[in-house]
Structure formats: C-alpha cells, structure tokens
Write an enzyme that holds these catalytic residues in place. Structure first.
Site, PDB file in Angstrom:
ATOM      1  N   TYR A 109     -22.271 -22.315   9.995  1.00  0.00           N
ATOM      2  CA  TYR A 109     -21.378 -22.858  11.027  1.00  0.00           C
ATOM      3  C   TYR A 109     -22.242 -23.543  12.083  1.00  0.00           C
ATOM      4  O   TYR A 109     -23.255 -22.990  12.535  1.00  0.00           O
ATOM      5  CB  TYR A 109     -20.582 -21.722  11.684  1.00  0.00           C
ATOM      6  CG  TYR A 109     -19.796 -22.183  12.901  1.00  0.00           C
ATOM      7  CD1 TYR A 109     -18.472 -22.580  12.777  1.00  0.00           C
ATOM      8  CD2 TYR A 109     -20.404 -22.271  14.160  1.00  0.00           C
ATOM      9  CE1 TYR A 109     -17.766 -23.034  13.869  1.00  0.00           C
ATOM     10  CE2 TYR A 109     -19.708 -22.730  15.263  1.00  0.00           C
ATOM     11  CZ  TYR A 109     -18.395 -23.106  15.116  1.00  0.00           C
ATOM     12  OH  TYR A 109     -17.702 -23.572  16.200  1.00  0.00           O
ATOM     13  N   GLU A 197     -17.192 -29.640  15.552  1.00  0.00           N
ATOM     14  CA  GLU A 197     -17.488 -28.420  14.803  1.00  0.00           C
ATOM     15  C   GLU A 197     -17.641 -28.723  13.320  1.00  0.00           C
ATOM     16  O   GLU A 197     -16.853 -29.483  12.764  1.00  0.00           O
ATOM     17  CB  GLU A 197     -16.318 -27.465  15.030  1.00  0.00           C
ATOM     18  CG  GLU A 197     -16.437 -26.140  14.374  1.00  0.00           C
ATOM     19  CD  GLU A 197     -15.179 -25.310  14.604  1.00  0.00           C
ATOM     20  OE1 GLU A 197     -15.199 -24.474  15.513  1.00  0.00           O
ATOM     21  OE2 GLU A 197     -14.198 -25.498  13.872  1.00  0.00           O
TER      22      GLU A 197
END
Ligand code: GDP
Ligand code: MN
Length: 400
Positions: A109, A197
């Site tokens: 991530y 993101e």
C-alpha cells in the site's frame, strides 16, 4: 471531488507510473473487443464506482476466457454493487474497466494524504497492501509507515528510500518504488489532489512493480483552475440533490434526519444543525445559501430540501449581513405559494432589512412560526415536529 479508478490510472500513466494495459467500456460488446485488443489469456473485469472494497463485494473478477469477459461485463454493467463503503443501497455500475491480468507475488500500500495535525502531505505505506488495509491499520498500526513531506522542498529521494526499505522493497525494486512515489507526489501537486492512493502496488511475476488499483480525490475549491480534472466529474456518482444545488450556487449536503435547514453561512449552518441535535432532533440536511441570496435562490433551496421525502418541517435561519431579509422573505413566500407547502415553517431572521422581511412574512397569509434566536428556532422546530405526531388515544383502564 473523487474520480474513477480508470481515470486515476490514465492520469498516472501520463506521469510515467506503471499501470496495466486496459480500457474502460460501457457494454459487454466493447468489453470483448478491448480484451481481444489487449490479447493474452487472462483479463480483469473491474466495476467502476466511487468506492473501495469492490474486490470483496464481487466488483473485481479475474477471468480466463473471452466468453467470461463478456458474461462478467454483462453481469456487472447495470447492476448495483454494495460495498462496505456504499451503504445498503449500493451504486449502479455504468462502466467497467477491462485490463490485462497480472500474477501477483506481493501486495503493498502507498498513499499520499494530507495530515490535518501537521497540515502537510504525508507519505503512508505498508507491506500489508491489498483488500484488508483498513483492518491492518486498525489492528496493527505499527505496520503503517508514515513520512511527513516538507512543502518547501517537496518529497525527497531519501524519504522514499527510507519508506520503501521499511516496507521491504529492496534491491532492484527500490529505485522503481522511489520513482513511483515521486511521480505520484508530482501528479498530486500538479493537479491539486488532496489524496492519492495506490492499493495494491503489486510485485508481479517477472519481478516488476505495477499499480493494480489507484484512487485520487481533488480539492473542490481548486477545480476552477484544473479544467482537465473538472471534466472527469461523474454526476452519476453524486446525490442528484447535491448536483442541482451546486448548479444554483447552493452548498447542500444530504443527511438523514427530518428537519430541513435553510441557512446562510457554513458556520451558522453547522451551529443550526448542532442546535437541532441539542434539542433532540435530527437535521435532514446542511444547506448554505451563501451571501446575497436572491428570492429565486431561496426558492430553489426550498425545492431541493423538499425533494427529500423525510423532511417534515423546515427551519430557516438567516443572519443577514450581505444578505437582505426582505429578499429572503420574498423567496420564502414565493416558495410557499409556488410549491404549495403545507408543513410547519420556522423562520428566524436577523440583520439587514429585518423589519421589511418580517412585514413580508406577516402579510403572506401563511402561519409562519417566528423565532427570535437560534435556540428558540430549534425548540420551535421540535415543538412543531411533535405536534405533527399522530395522537394515540390513551388506553382505557380495564376494571376487573
Ligand atoms: P478494491 O477492492 O476496490 O480496492 O479493488 P482492487 O482493484 O484493489 O482489487 C481488489 C483485489 O483484486 C486486489 O487487491 C488484488 O488482489 C485483486 N486483483 C486486482 N487486479 C488483479 C490482477 O490483475 N490479477 C490478480 N490475480 N488479482 C488482481
Ligand atoms: Mn484496492
């Protein structure tokens, strides 16, 4: 403003970030032709809605035949996808992204968010990327690495290297990770994004890093200077009442109570919602009519608030500085007549031309409930609501 995954990937591709080959489509026929064009033997069909958690909800499917591309695309397009972020009503899927599938070795991530405490962009990363990142953040916050970016110098290589190392991106992957982080940052800054993101950033077989999913959202107040970003707005993903309101220059947010609110100024609107809550009620919306509200604008505000069938009473709270109470009152009366409003209307007016405003309400032939201040207005709104409740006859006492 949020945008779709495929739009984010198109943007990131322009910045040299590695994303899978793919295209968005609106029909199963188009899905087939895109899959054939991409070639290979495995594809991913991905529902494009403004929500995460699609994987777990069945909105991301890896398929290994053209027939399955067609079948899954057909099944997804037009269906309602319910994820943990959409609420029970879900979102209708109008388009799907067809991509070349990758074989995933590991998922990471990487995100850039604005940290409100430090008021700076912060690089956030984790070795535990993928569909369970929220759970990782909740259960094992130490697995989430953070690095604050100084806006004066921007994101520096050593910061990227430090973070990449901490999440286990080493060797040949390290320079790739640094490039991706720096390009993501550039893309965010260049476009006035407030969030960018990548989840997952995957190591795929062959050993390269590839962005399998990405999301960006943008500062609404900067859209005027980002026409290319503004064009990416998808009205299907927004509350139609909020879209109509913004077209009238009104700032409206739908909520789930029954007291409609028409207020000027965001601060006063918040205070009004607080006062209603304090008196045991629930606001149906936030609505700021802004300054210099014309009678027409006020009438539009009524129309939007009344589109919500849950609204049982309306509280108008105007503290007129730039506004004029007579204009507001004219708008209210116009709305009452044109929209044939029958519900209790509580009005609190103060400031510029308040006497003229009150006079207009007094001669309007409608039983307005006039309040003297904010607290009084909220109390009267609650009293009005209670008076609407059906009266239940008391149970007869039974004598034995
Ligand atoms: P989200 O659930 O809305 O965040 O959707 P994602 O695009 O992140 O997809 C969810 C999951 O599907 C990812 O975490 C991956 O594990 C998987 N996935 C996505 N693309 C591929 C792919 O090309 N190949 C494989 N095998 N899995 C994929
Ligand atoms: Mn994802």
């Amino acid at each position: 403003m949020n945008i779709h995954e495929y739009q984010t990937k198109d943007l990131l591709r322009q910045y040299g970030v590695p994303v899978p080959e793919g295209r968005v489509v609106h029909t199963d026929e188009q899905a087939v032709s895109v899959a054939e064009e991409i070639g290979g033997s495995r594809w991913v069909v991905k529902a494009q809605i403004h929500s995460g958690g699609r994987g777990k909800a069945g909105g991301v499917k890896v398929v290994s035949s053209i027939d399955d591309v067609r079948a899954i695309a057909d099944q997804m397009i037009g269906s309602r996808l319910v994820t943990h972020q959409t609420g029970t009503e879900g979102r209708v899927v109008h388009r799907v992204l067809i991509e070349k599938a990758s074989t995933i070795v590991r998922e990471f991530y990487i995100g850039l968010i604005i940290d409100r405490a430090t008021r700076r962009i912060t690089l956030v990363a984790s070795s535990e990327g993928g569909v369970d990142i929220e759970e990782v953040a909740r259960r094992t916050p130490e697995r989430i690495i953070k690095e604050v970016i100084d806006p004066a110098v921007g994101m520096l290589d050593f910061q990227c290297r430090k973070v990449a190392n901490k999440i286990g991106l080493k060797g040949a992957l390290l320079p790739q990770a640094v490039k991706i982080m720096k390009r993501l940052y550039r893309c965010m800054r260049d476009n006035d994004a407030v969030m960018a993101e990548i989840n997952p950033l995957a190591i795929i077989d062959g050993g390269e890093l590839l962005v399998l999913d990405a999301k960006m959202s943008f500062d609404d107040n900067a859209l005027y200077r980002r026409p290319a970003i503004s064009e990416l707005r998808d009205f299907d993903e927004e509350d139609p009442k909020e879209v109509e309101a913004s077209g009238h220059g009104l700032n409206y947010i739908a909520l789930d109570g029954d007291v409609g609110c028409i207020v000027n100024g965001a601060g006063l609107a918040m205070a009004t919602m607080d006062a209603i809550t304090l008196h045991g009620g629930r606001p149906a919306n936030f609505l700021d009519v802004g300054g210099g509200a014309t009678p027409n604008k006020v009438a539009s505000a009524f129309r939007i608030v009344l589109q919500d069938p849950a609204v049982k009473t309306i509280l108008i709270n105007i503290f007129a500085g730039i506004n004029r109470c007579d204009w507001i009152a004219t708008g209210i009366v116009q709305a009452i007549h044109d929209q044939n409003i029958k519900m209790p209307i509580i009005v609190r007016l103060a400031g510029t031309n308040v006497e003229e405003g009150r006079a207009i309400l007094n001669t309007a032939n409608f039983p307005f409930i006039i309040a003297s201040n904010l607290d009084d207005a909220a109390a009267k709104a609650m009293a009005a609501l209670h008076s609407l409740e059906p009266k239940v006859a008391p149970l007869k006492k039974r004598t034995l």
